[in-house]
Design an enzyme around this catalytic site. Structure first.
Site, PDB file in Angstrom:
ATOM      1  N   GLY A 215       0.812  -1.203   0.000  1.00  0.00           N
ATOM      2  CA  GLY A 215       0.000   0.000   0.000  1.00  0.00           C
ATOM      3  C   GLY A 215       0.850   1.260   0.000  1.00  0.00           C
ATOM      4  N   SER A 216       0.359   2.274   0.696  1.00  0.00           N
ATOM      5  CA  SER A 216       1.000   3.594   0.638  1.00  0.00           C
ATOM      6  C   SER A 216       2.389   3.631   1.253  1.00  0.00           C
ATOM      7  CB  SER A 216       0.103   4.630   1.322  1.00  0.00           C
ATOM      8  OG  SER A 216      -1.081   4.822   0.574  1.00  0.00           O
TER       9      SER A 216
END
Length: 485
Positions: A215-216
């Protein structure tokens, strides 16, 4: 008469030679296959005829041996087994060995040639020395903080000393007691069936053997690639990445959880985790540069050992631009172990130089004399020093005035990056909450620790959606213990 005596003597000599040849064939040529014949229990009996060497954490043994009084005499015992299972693994008379018990089996069982007084001594005598000892790099207080922080939830923590590569904590949750698998019999078989059949997979070492969509948290890698390639030259300058951002070649708009991301700077995009900006920058940077940077951090390396084997983290080398956009924010097919993401944070903290992670500080013989010591070594230069400096500043901003405020520690400089990885059909599954970070004491010239935390069971609330609510407090607790020295 003499002639017959000579013939008889010659025949007896031939018989003697045949016996010697046959003995040599059995003892030399076929020895290896006979040793490993499942029907031959002599090697197994010999293996457990003496106590196994110990695994040490902070100078204290967390393993031992118990005299069972059975044919396979000594069984393995574990102190605080579930806490240290992701480090030690298990040594079972029924199911073999894993992790350090496997990687350092020669030292622990006394069969490693380095324990012998002379080269090939064990091969000649077919004997074994008393089991040696393995001293790990784990810091007990950090291991406990990570274990308590996860509190039985599915997830993992990996912590590294950035300037050396020493692994300071390695936790996988839920865990198990390796002592339940040590011996033989019905109780061991029942424990094995229970552990291997559990939905939570307690035998899986999530810290080094499970890969997740990062993810981020992966946006740190994308930012490094954008800066090193010259796609971004000023982290405070506006970009031309619009909001909404349409994935190249599609009509799909990429959403943002953060507000105000339209054409924002890289600094703002890292601080508030703008999907659009980082996805667009990944595409502008290009597949080749993105792959090159990811691999400098350790992605796609199938040969990392600590000395236990580590699952390879993945960044695809062949993608369309829309896939590259998603991969640049840690989605699509991008996968990473928690150890890999701790390596990402470690490289930033250490000025761009990534040290090779290691779990064993030294091995010793039964008398405590050092047999081998693991030396510090560079893995790769993951990014330019100026890029690392910019990323340090941006990660500090995440903690001081962004999504990672829950990781702040009084009196210390902390940099972090939150992340949430969506998964399941139409992203319907509960997201994985990530937090990667590093911490440096206010009076120190170098960072003390880099850490990665993933929590599989995080609630998908806006306050927690980027990992700041579920994972960041665990990272903070681990970093606090690292800063106590």
């Amino acid at each position: 008469m003499t002639r017959y005596i000579r013939r008889t003597a010659a025949f007896c000599l031939l018989l003697l030679l045949a016996l010697l040849v046959n003995a040599a064939r059995i003892q030399v040529i076929e020895a290896h296959s006979l040793d490993h014949n499942p029907a031959n229990r002599r090697d197994t009996v010999a293996r457990y005829s003496q106590p196994r060497g110990t695994i040490l954490i902070g100078g204290r043994a967390v393993t031992g041996s118990r005299d069972s009084g059975q044919q396979l005499r000594y069984e393995r015992t574990y102190t605080r087994g579930p806490l240290y299972a992701p480090v030690t693994g298990y040594a079972s008379q029924t199911y073999g060995t894993t992790l350090l018990e496997n990687a350092e089996d020669g030292i622990l069982s006394g069969t490693d040639p380095m324990l012998a007084p002379f080269p090939f001594w064990n091969e000649i005598t077919r004997g074994r020395r008393p089991g040696g000892h393995v001293a790990t790099t784990i810091k007990a207080s950090m291991q406990r903080a990570a274990y308590d922080g996860l509190a039985g939830r599915r997830g993992a923590v990996a912590a590294i000393e950035p300037f050396s590569g020493r692994i300071l904590a390695l936790v996988s949750s839920p865990s198990y007691d390796p002592g339940q698998l040590s011996g033989t019999g019905g109780a061991v078989d029942d424990a094995w069936a229970r552990l291997t059949g559990a939905d939570a997979q307690p035998l899986l070492n999530r810290a080094i053997r499970q890969t997740y969509p990062p993810g981020s948290a992966f946006k740190i890698v994308t930012a490094a690639a954008a800066l090193d390639s010259g796609t971004v030259t000023d982290v405070d300058a506006p970009t031309d990445i619009p909001e909404p951002y349409v994935l190249p070649g599609t009509r799909t708009e990429l959403p943002n959880e953060a507000d105000g991301c339209d054409k924002e700077s890289l600094d703002y995009a890292i601080r508030w985790s703008c999907n659009t900006v980082l996805a667009g920058l990944g595409v502008k940077t290009g597949l080749s540069a993105m792959v090159g940077t990811a691999e400098k951090f350790g992605f796609n390396d199938t040969g990392i050992t600590i000395p236990s084997g580590v699952a390879a983290s993945r960044f695809d080398t062949r993608m369309s631009d829309d896939q590259l956009a998603l991969s640049s924010i840690g989605q699509f097919d991008t996968r990473a172990t928690p150890l890999q993401m701790a390596m990402v944070a470690s490289a930033v903290a250490n000025g761009g130089e990534l040290k090779y992670p290691f779990l064993v500080d030294r091995t010793m013989d039964a008398d405590g004399d050092i047999v081998s010591r693991t030396g510090e070594r560079s893995y790769r230069r993951a990014m330019e020093p100026a890029t690392a400096q910019s990323l340090r500043r941006m990660m500090i901003g995440v903690v001081e005035d962004g999504t990672g405020a829950n990781a702040a520690i009084d009196g210390a400089t902390v940099g972090g990056k939150t992340g949430t990885a969506q998964h399941g059909v139409d992203n319907a599954g509960t997201p994985y909450a990530w937090f990667i970070a590093w911490a440096q004491a206010g009076n120190s010239s170098r960072p003390a620790v880099a850490v990665a935390v993933v929590v599989e069971s995080a609630e998908a609330k806006r306050s927690d959606i980027s990992g700041g609510g579920d994972a960041a407090p665990i990272a903070r607790a681990v970093m606090r213990e690292a800063l106590r020295d």
